[in-house]
Design a protein around this motif. Structure first.
Motif, short mmCIF file in Angstrom:
data_model
loop_
_atom_site.label_atom_id
_atom_site.label_comp_id
_atom_site.label_asym_id
_atom_site.label_seq_id
_atom_site.Cartn_x
_atom_site.Cartn_y
_atom_site.Cartn_z
N ARG A 468 0.85 -1.19 0.00
CA ARG A 468 0.00 0.00 0.00
C ARG A 468 0.89 1.24 0.00
O ARG A 468 2.04 1.18 0.43
CB ARG A 468 -0.92 0.02 1.23
CG ARG A 468 -2.00 -1.05 1.23
CD ARG A 468 -2.96 -0.87 2.40
NE ARG A 468 -2.30 -1.05 3.68
CZ ARG A 468 -2.54 -0.33 4.78
NH1 ARG A 468 -3.41 0.65 4.73
NH2 ARG A 468 -1.91 -0.58 5.91
N ILE A 469 0.32 2.36 -0.47
CA ILE A 469 1.06 3.62 -0.51
C ILE A 469 0.15 4.72 0.01
O ILE A 469 -1.03 4.79 -0.32
CB ILE A 469 1.51 3.96 -1.95
CG1 ILE A 469 2.52 2.92 -2.45
CG2 ILE A 469 2.12 5.36 -2.01
CD1 ILE A 469 2.91 3.12 -3.90
N ALA A 470 0.73 5.58 0.86
CA ALA A 470 0.08 6.81 1.29
C ALA A 470 0.96 7.97 0.83
O ALA A 470 2.17 7.81 0.69
CB ALA A 470 -0.11 6.84 2.80
N VAL A 471 0.36 9.13 0.62
CA VAL A 471 1.10 10.28 0.10
C VAL A 471 1.01 11.43 1.08
O VAL A 471 -0.08 11.79 1.53
CB VAL A 471 0.56 10.72 -1.28
CG1 VAL A 471 1.34 11.94 -1.80
CG2 VAL A 471 0.66 9.57 -2.28
N MET A 472 2.17 12.00 1.41
CA MET A 472 2.22 13.17 2.29
C MET A 472 2.19 14.43 1.44
O MET A 472 2.97 14.58 0.49
CB MET A 472 3.50 13.14 3.13
CG MET A 472 3.60 14.24 4.15
SD MET A 472 2.48 14.03 5.56
CE MET A 472 3.38 12.78 6.49
N SER A 473 1.27 15.34 1.76
CA SER A 473 1.15 16.60 1.04
C SER A 473 0.93 17.72 2.04
O SER A 473 -0.05 17.70 2.78
CB SER A 473 -0.03 16.55 0.05
OG SER A 473 -0.21 17.79 -0.60
N ARG A 474 1.90 18.64 2.10
CA ARG A 474 1.81 19.80 3.00
C ARG A 474 1.53 19.38 4.43
O ARG A 474 0.73 20.01 5.14
CB ARG A 474 0.76 20.78 2.49
CG ARG A 474 1.01 21.33 1.09
CD ARG A 474 -0.08 22.32 0.69
NE ARG A 474 0.14 22.82 -0.67
CZ ARG A 474 -0.36 22.25 -1.76
NH1 ARG A 474 -1.12 21.16 -1.64
NH2 ARG A 474 -0.13 22.76 -2.95
N GLY A 475 2.16 18.32 4.87
CA GLY A 475 2.02 17.87 6.24
C GLY A 475 0.85 16.96 6.52
O GLY A 475 0.70 16.46 7.65
N MET A 476 0.01 16.72 5.52
CA MET A 476 -1.15 15.85 5.69
C MET A 476 -0.90 14.52 4.98
O MET A 476 -0.47 14.50 3.82
CB MET A 476 -2.40 16.51 5.11
CG MET A 476 -2.68 17.91 5.66
SD MET A 476 -3.20 17.91 7.39
CE MET A 476 -4.85 17.21 7.20
N LEU A 477 -1.20 13.43 5.66
CA LEU A 477 -1.01 12.10 5.08
C LEU A 477 -2.32 11.60 4.50
O LEU A 477 -3.35 11.57 5.18
CB LEU A 477 -0.51 11.12 6.14
CG LEU A 477 -0.10 9.74 5.63
CD1 LEU A 477 1.13 9.83 4.73
CD2 LEU A 477 0.17 8.79 6.79
N SER A 478 -2.28 11.19 3.24
CA SER A 478 -3.49 10.67 2.59
C SER A 478 -3.81 9.28 3.12
O SER A 478 -3.02 8.65 3.83
CB SER A 478 -3.29 10.61 1.07
OG SER A 478 -2.50 9.46 0.72
N GLN A 479 -4.95 8.79 2.71
CA GLN A 479 -5.32 7.41 3.02
C GLN A 479 -4.35 6.46 2.31
O GLN A 479 -3.93 6.71 1.18
CB GLN A 479 -6.74 7.16 2.53
CG GLN A 479 -7.35 5.85 2.95
CD GLN A 479 -8.78 5.74 2.47
OE1 GLN A 479 -9.16 6.36 1.48
NE2 GLN A 479 -9.59 4.97 3.17
N ALA A 480 -3.98 5.39 2.99
CA ALA A 480 -3.11 4.38 2.37
C ALA A 480 -3.96 3.45 1.52
O ALA A 480 -4.85 2.78 2.03
CB ALA A 480 -2.36 3.58 3.44
N LEU A 481 -3.69 3.42 0.22
CA LEU A 481 -4.47 2.62 -0.72
C LEU A 481 -3.60 1.52 -1.31
O LEU A 481 -2.37 1.63 -1.36
CB LEU A 481 -5.00 3.50 -1.84
CG LEU A 481 -5.93 4.65 -1.43
CD1 LEU A 481 -6.29 5.48 -2.66
CD2 LEU A 481 -7.17 4.12 -0.75
N PRO A 482 -4.22 0.43 -1.78
CA PRO A 482 -3.45 -0.64 -2.42
C PRO A 482 -2.61 -0.09 -3.56
O PRO A 482 -3.00 0.87 -4.25
CB PRO A 482 -4.53 -1.59 -2.94
CG PRO A 482 -5.72 -1.35 -2.05
CD PRO A 482 -5.66 0.12 -1.72
#
Length: 508
Positions: A468-482
């Motif tokens: 799974r991968i989550a993406v950090m953007s401007r200090g906010m972590l996205s949901q971790a998706l397959p």
């Protein structure tokens, strides 16, 4: 063979030994005017030594060099620079307390009767920055306030002020995000069009294919292949580097996801991250993508107890463990690989054996006494497994190449048998064969039931080995998706906009 009119540099039969160890054996390398020539090879094969010979930092035992048709044998880096050969090092060498203008002119000041001609200095710095398409950089700005890309531009500007004809870029994008890397490629293209000869050293073969006109491969201290980049695949280059076919660049080791072992709920730090929530399971590899400065490293440091968690909570195996420190984390079975291997990841003055075994010294102790024989066997096993080029476990880590230092830092975590791996840029500066081995070992860690949380700026490896991968953007972590929900373009869109792809999924 190129003709004399196009040849800018020729190195022929260059050999260098350190004691009984050969670093270079009869290497030949040629560079044309107005070309980018990639110098590639595994860690420890002689690339750095060859460039030290070129830059005057090391004298060869044998061989000859010509620059612009004239004999070239610099007595030191200053003489090499005066002849037009400049190095842009992987770890930028600037004086952070001085201004951009002072850094660019450092050692090349012009004056009269001992008085520096500041007006001349300022105008030539502005002229060079405009040439590099970075006129937004203020020459009066303190260099330490610039981001990594800006500091690198200062290094390039310093070389151009010296009227360099040959520029050597050593792993130039290792600390840059994708946007700054693109700007660097544009700068290199512009320098090539100005007739400069550029030597480009990188382990990112996709970059090499993009920016280089020709390539030379070093293996075991010898130049084994030279040719044009047209029609040469990265797979072929990798095979030339290791001397055998690499059938799989991102090996997958079968592993099965278990229960949640690490849970983050709204984790925030002093500045970054702002809010990060994630559930990570035993037996899985979770990637953290994002731009440099988005908060990825700060998140890893907060989890490990290096930085304070000011908001939210961290739970390990279901128990709250928000207020902590690295010693407690090690006792809890957590291991961290810092992106700053020289400053935080390694004790450079200590031996390979010490660095490998510090967090788990008890594995080699009986009744409080260290069993040196047991430790030596274990260390030798890791040296062989990671193909660390060294003179033995007693060699100081500081004497190794950057890539081999990285291997020692990673081997330490595997020796520690950690349950939770926090990896920040684990393959930075590591050659292609070692990357494949590291990917396999990460997969094996997951197969043993460990949880791997991995930060990387190299998107192909995240897409190649993560579950799974989550993406950090401007200090906010996205949901971790397959991982199947992501592509390189979607990751970059999320990193720049903060909006995840429209795909169902959950952190659980």
């Amino acid at each position: 063979m190129m003709n004399d009119e196009t040849r800018l540099l020729r190195m022929e039969g260059i050999s260098k030994r350190y004691g009984k160890t050969p670093a270079l054996e009869g290497v030949t390398f040629e560079l044309r005017r107005g070309e980018v020539h990639a110098l590639v090879g595994e860690n420890g094969v002689g690339k750095s030594t060859l460039m030290k010979v070129l830059s005057g930092a090391t004298r060869p035992d044998s061989g000859t060099m010509e620059l612009d048709g004239s004999p070239y044998a610099p007595g030191g880096p200053r003489e090499a620079l005066s002849r037009g050969v400049a190095m842009i090092y992987q770890e930028v060498m600037i004086a952070p307390h001085l201004t951009v203008e002072a850094n660019v002119n450092l050692g090349q000041e012009t004056g009269r009767f001992g008085i520096v001609r500041r007006g001349v200095h300022a105008s030539r710095v502005r002229r060079v920055l405009e040439l590099l398409d970075h006129g937004e950089i203020d020459p009066r700005e303190r260099a330490g306030r610039l981001n990594p890309a800006g500091r690198q531009i200062v290094e390039i500007a310093r070389a151009l002020v010296s009227d360099a004809r040959v520029l050597v870029f050593d792993e130039p994008t290792s600390s840059l995000n994708d946007r700054d890397s693109e700007r660097l490629f544009s700068v290199i293209s512009r320098l090539r069009s100005e007739g400069l000869g550029i030597v480009y050293i990188s382990h990112f073969l996709n970059e090499v294919s993009r920016v280089a006109d020709r390539y030379t491969v070093l293996r075991d201290g010898r130049s084994v292949a030279t040719g044009t980049m047209e029609g040469v695949s990265t797979q072929r280059l990798a095979s030339l580097m290791v001397g055998r076919a690499l059938t799989e660049l991102f090996p997958r080791v079968a592993h099965e996801r278990g229960e949640v072992i690490l849970k983050l709920e709204g984790v925030g730090g002093r500045r970054r991250p702002i809010a990060a929530s994630l559930e990570a399971h035993r037996g899985e590899i979770v990637g953290i993508a994002g731009l440099v400065g988005a908060g990825r490293t700060e998140l890893i440091r907060a989890i490990y107890g290096l930085d304070e968690v000011r908001r939210g909570s961290v739970r390990i195996r279901g128990l709250d463990s928000t207020r902590t420190n690295p010693s407690i984390r090690i006792a809890q079975g957590m291991g961290m690989l810092s992106e700053d291997r020289k400053g935080e990841g390694l004790a450079l003055g200590r031996s390979i054996a010490d660095n490998l075994t510090y967090p788990a010294m008890a594995k080699h102790a009986r009744l409080g006494v260290l069993d040196l024989r047991s430790r030596r066997r274990e260390v030798e096993g890791w040296i062989d497994r990671f193909r660390i080029k060294c003179r033995g476990g007693s060699e100081p880590v500081g004497r190794l190449s950057g890539g081999n230092q990285q291997k020692v830092a990673i081997a330490r975590l595997f020796h520690q048998d950690a349950d939770i791996f926090l990896l920040d840029e684990p393959t930075r500066g590591v050659d292609i064969a070692s990357k494949v081995e590291i990917y396999r070992l990460i997969g094996e860690a997951a197969a043993r039931g460990s949880c791997v949380l991995m930060v990387s700026s190299y998107l192909p490896e995240l897409l190649g080995i993560c579950d799974r991968i989550a993406v950090m953007s401007r200090g906010m972590l996205s949901q971790a998706l397959p991982v199947e929900s992501w592509s390189e373009s979607r990751i970059m869109e999320t990193a720049t906009s903060g909006e995840p792809p429209a795909t169902e999924g959950s952190d659980g």
